[in-house]
Design a protein around this motif. Sequence first.
Motif, PDB file in Angstrom:
ATOM      1  N   PRO A 244      51.429  29.969  39.698  1.00 60.83           N
ATOM      2  CA  PRO A 244      50.949  30.554  38.697  1.00 60.83           C
ATOM      3  C   PRO A 244      51.119  31.773  38.220  1.00 60.83           C
ATOM      4  O   PRO A 244      51.617  32.474  39.181  1.00 60.83           O
ATOM      5  N   VAL A 245      51.036  32.292  37.011  1.00 62.56           N
ATOM      6  CA  VAL A 245      51.108  33.597  36.674  1.00 62.56           C
ATOM      7  C   VAL A 245      49.640  34.316  37.071  1.00 62.56           C
ATOM      8  O   VAL A 245      48.564  33.840  36.600  1.00 62.56           O
ATOM      9  N   ARG A 246      49.610  35.458  37.800  1.00 64.87           N
ATOM     10  CA  ARG A 246      48.563  36.250  38.222  1.00 64.87           C
ATOM     11  C   ARG A 246      48.543  37.729  37.573  1.00 64.87           C
ATOM     12  O   ARG A 246      49.557  38.241  37.325  1.00 64.87           O
ATOM     13  N   ALA A 247      47.371  38.248  37.442  1.00 61.01           N
ATOM     14  CA  ALA A 247      47.335  39.318  36.884  1.00 61.01           C
ATOM     15  C   ALA A 247      46.099  40.322  37.338  1.00 61.01           C
ATOM     16  O   ALA A 247      45.086  39.416  37.772  1.00 61.01           O
ATOM     17  N   TRP A 248      46.174  41.489  37.954  1.00 62.52           N
ATOM     18  CA  TRP A 248      45.350  42.213  38.222  1.00 62.52           C
ATOM     19  C   TRP A 248      45.109  43.714  37.458  1.00 62.52           C
ATOM     20  O   TRP A 248      46.093  44.297  37.330  1.00 62.52           O
ATOM     21  N   ILE A 249      43.895  44.118  37.300  1.00 65.67           N
ATOM     22  CA  ILE A 249      43.719  45.491  36.822  1.00 65.67           C
ATOM     23  C   ILE A 249      43.443  46.480  37.702  1.00 65.67           C
ATOM     24  O   ILE A 249      42.455  46.127  38.675  1.00 65.67           O
ATOM     25  N   GLN A 250      44.055  47.453  37.746  1.00 66.41           N
ATOM     26  CA  GLN A 250      43.846  48.559  38.924  1.00 66.41           C
ATOM     27  C   GLN A 250      42.351  49.079  38.548  1.00 66.41           C
ATOM     28  O   GLN A 250      41.789  49.271  37.395  1.00 66.41           O
TER      29      GLN A 250
END
Length: 759
Positions: A533-539
């Motif tokens: 999967p594509v994953r995203a995180w916001i700092q």
Amino acid sequence: MAQARAWFPDKVTYLSEKKVSLPRDTPGDGAKKGRVRVVDAYSQWIARHGAQFAYTEEIPKVAETDFDFALIVIERDERVDFFSERFDFTDPPFLSSSDSESVPIEDVFFGRLPIREASAGPDIAPGSVRVLGSGVPPLPEAASADKLVISGLIDDSINIGHRRFRDADGKSRVDFAWIHDAQWEGQNSVPFGREFTSEVTSQAIQLHPDDDDALMRQLDLIATTDRPYLPTSLKLRGSHGTHVADLAAGYDPDDEKAINHRIIAVQLPTFASQDTSGASLMTSIIAAARYIFDRALEMSDANKVPIPVVVNFSYGFGGGPKNGKHIVERTLRAMAEEYRKETAKIADTPYPGISAPAEIALPAGNGHLSKTHATGPAGQADRAPVLDFDMRVQPDDRSASFVEIWFSAKTKLIEVTVTPPGAVSKTFSFDISGPYDSSVSLANDYVLAEPKQDGGAGFEEGTVIARISIDRPNEKPAGAGHAHQHPATEDCTPFWRVLLALGPSTCLGANQPACPHGIWKVACKGDTHGNGPVRAWIQRDEAVGGFGTRGRQAYFDDTAYENNRFDRFGDVVVRDAGRPESIVKRDGTVSGIATNTVGPDTPLLSVGGALWDSDRAAIYSAAGNDDTLSAPHFLAPSETSGVLQGILGAATRNGGQVAMGGTSVAAPQVARCLAGELSRLNPAKYASFNAIKFLKDDSIADVEDPDRKARPVLRPDNDTPERAGNRRVREQRVQNDNGLIKPHPVLEDNIMRDVRRKV
């Protein structure tokens, strides 16, 4: 009608005009010279477009002494060396538009070290930050060389002269302290800031035994009339660094254990602490850890005994590859292993060939419910993995925001469509099907800009408010010295990172642009079928106590998540399992440098927070996930109860206590526990010591030595297994003879019992 904001290609190649000479370790190799190619996406933003949103903007100039410096970090084989070069990030010649005749230096990481001009020594230009041989203060007569242990503390605002860090004679147990943004003085042994030995600190204590503010002024920790200083929480009743240091290494001076528990402390720069995203923290952290291990090695050599080191770093990052290969994780592991090897070489010791343990405690993070992690469905044979999300940028955000989108290494073509509020949508196609080259990001960088103020065509460079780029930051570059990989990182599968960097959503100064707040729509797609999967995180971007309100946390906005934040009893939902599908995930929120992914022998210990009177994690304590990211190793108390917040620790000034919560106060309790055991352990048993096994093994209980039971409350959180503990180890440990799961036994530290009584 005003022209809308629009994206356009950024043609700048991130190559410094500055020439540097980096010596090789191997005799005969000579020096390799060349210009430095900036290959890290954060550094590119900071060095160019992000410079206009400098973290010094809100702080008045102090006699024109504010300046930014860069620290170049070179990782080679299993060790890390540091070289510094003086750069002004506002100087246009810093970046070159052409790389003709360049000789890029391989395996270079470039980062910003935000310190004042007054903190920098004249020799900060190219030269190693490693400065050995500064002289080791003699140990007190009551200390025992074979019972020594060193607590390495990396934090902000540490009152190194505090009574909790003194021995029975009133002398400081802080053998070395490096204050990064203190005023540099001549004859200093560090290239910037100021170093204090226990002798100097003890002299200051004698001068001001009962005046904490005068003592801190003497130690250059807070402002004096002739030395203006930057904001610091040491001016307040409580400071994060002093509180954490007390939990990790504080003792009553009359406690007999204090004399052998030595301290090496590093206070990070003010501006680095303000930048909670970590973009300005990494170089400071790496320099701090290098200093701690170098000074500890000096102490070991001077006392002819391998001295164990337990480092506590109560900071964390929201982003990162989350696979154990963040540059900070790699560097800390490498330094710990190098320290073990070097201590085994100490000459004229009663313990020849014995290496000292080196352990590092890290908080798991507080972002479990922050809505800063999003994951799309896994790719299947008939379609590519995708992730579409809405990210809400809040108004009056005075700091930059960053979202990292991670794709599998096998992805060949990445498409990201970004639609900012009130701006033109743009689809970015990153063709990464060819051989990897660090310059791949140079041709694929785009910036979001406002139109010229005069209404003319085109855009002005100073109006750039956002940037999107791609890089592969967790890859260890190939080349000389990299034939042998770190055992913990044999799987060096590189993941692609798309970084969306956004400027502040409010103007920080005259004629400065602001990034639009509101919903940013982002659609991501990769072309490899059957991929992960594509994953995203916001700092993270929240305000830091004592440093002023700057950031406001951006977050993923998803209706499915919002409609299921509470259960039918009105309690906060802390698990993704069994809930309606949402791209926003509570799992996988563990700090990017505390990922617990490299096996049982790792020196990095990830620690989550728990309620004192419960065997469950605190609702904010970050989690791993079932498929790729392990849970934190342990839970330790971070809140007294559901209504009494925080754990008591030393206030900034003597005689006071304050309550602070979060996983930042859980980690130092584990560090303290390890330091206590290593101080009691015979050096001949160092080789067989395993921190994780010790902390999980209830059979270690010496009736004749009750202090061996002095461990924090280590809980498995049976109801939410992704929140703490390796599940295989935990289930073996807590299963009784009848096959029933029982709660983890509670083992209370004497200090923690005192906390309960006082609260």
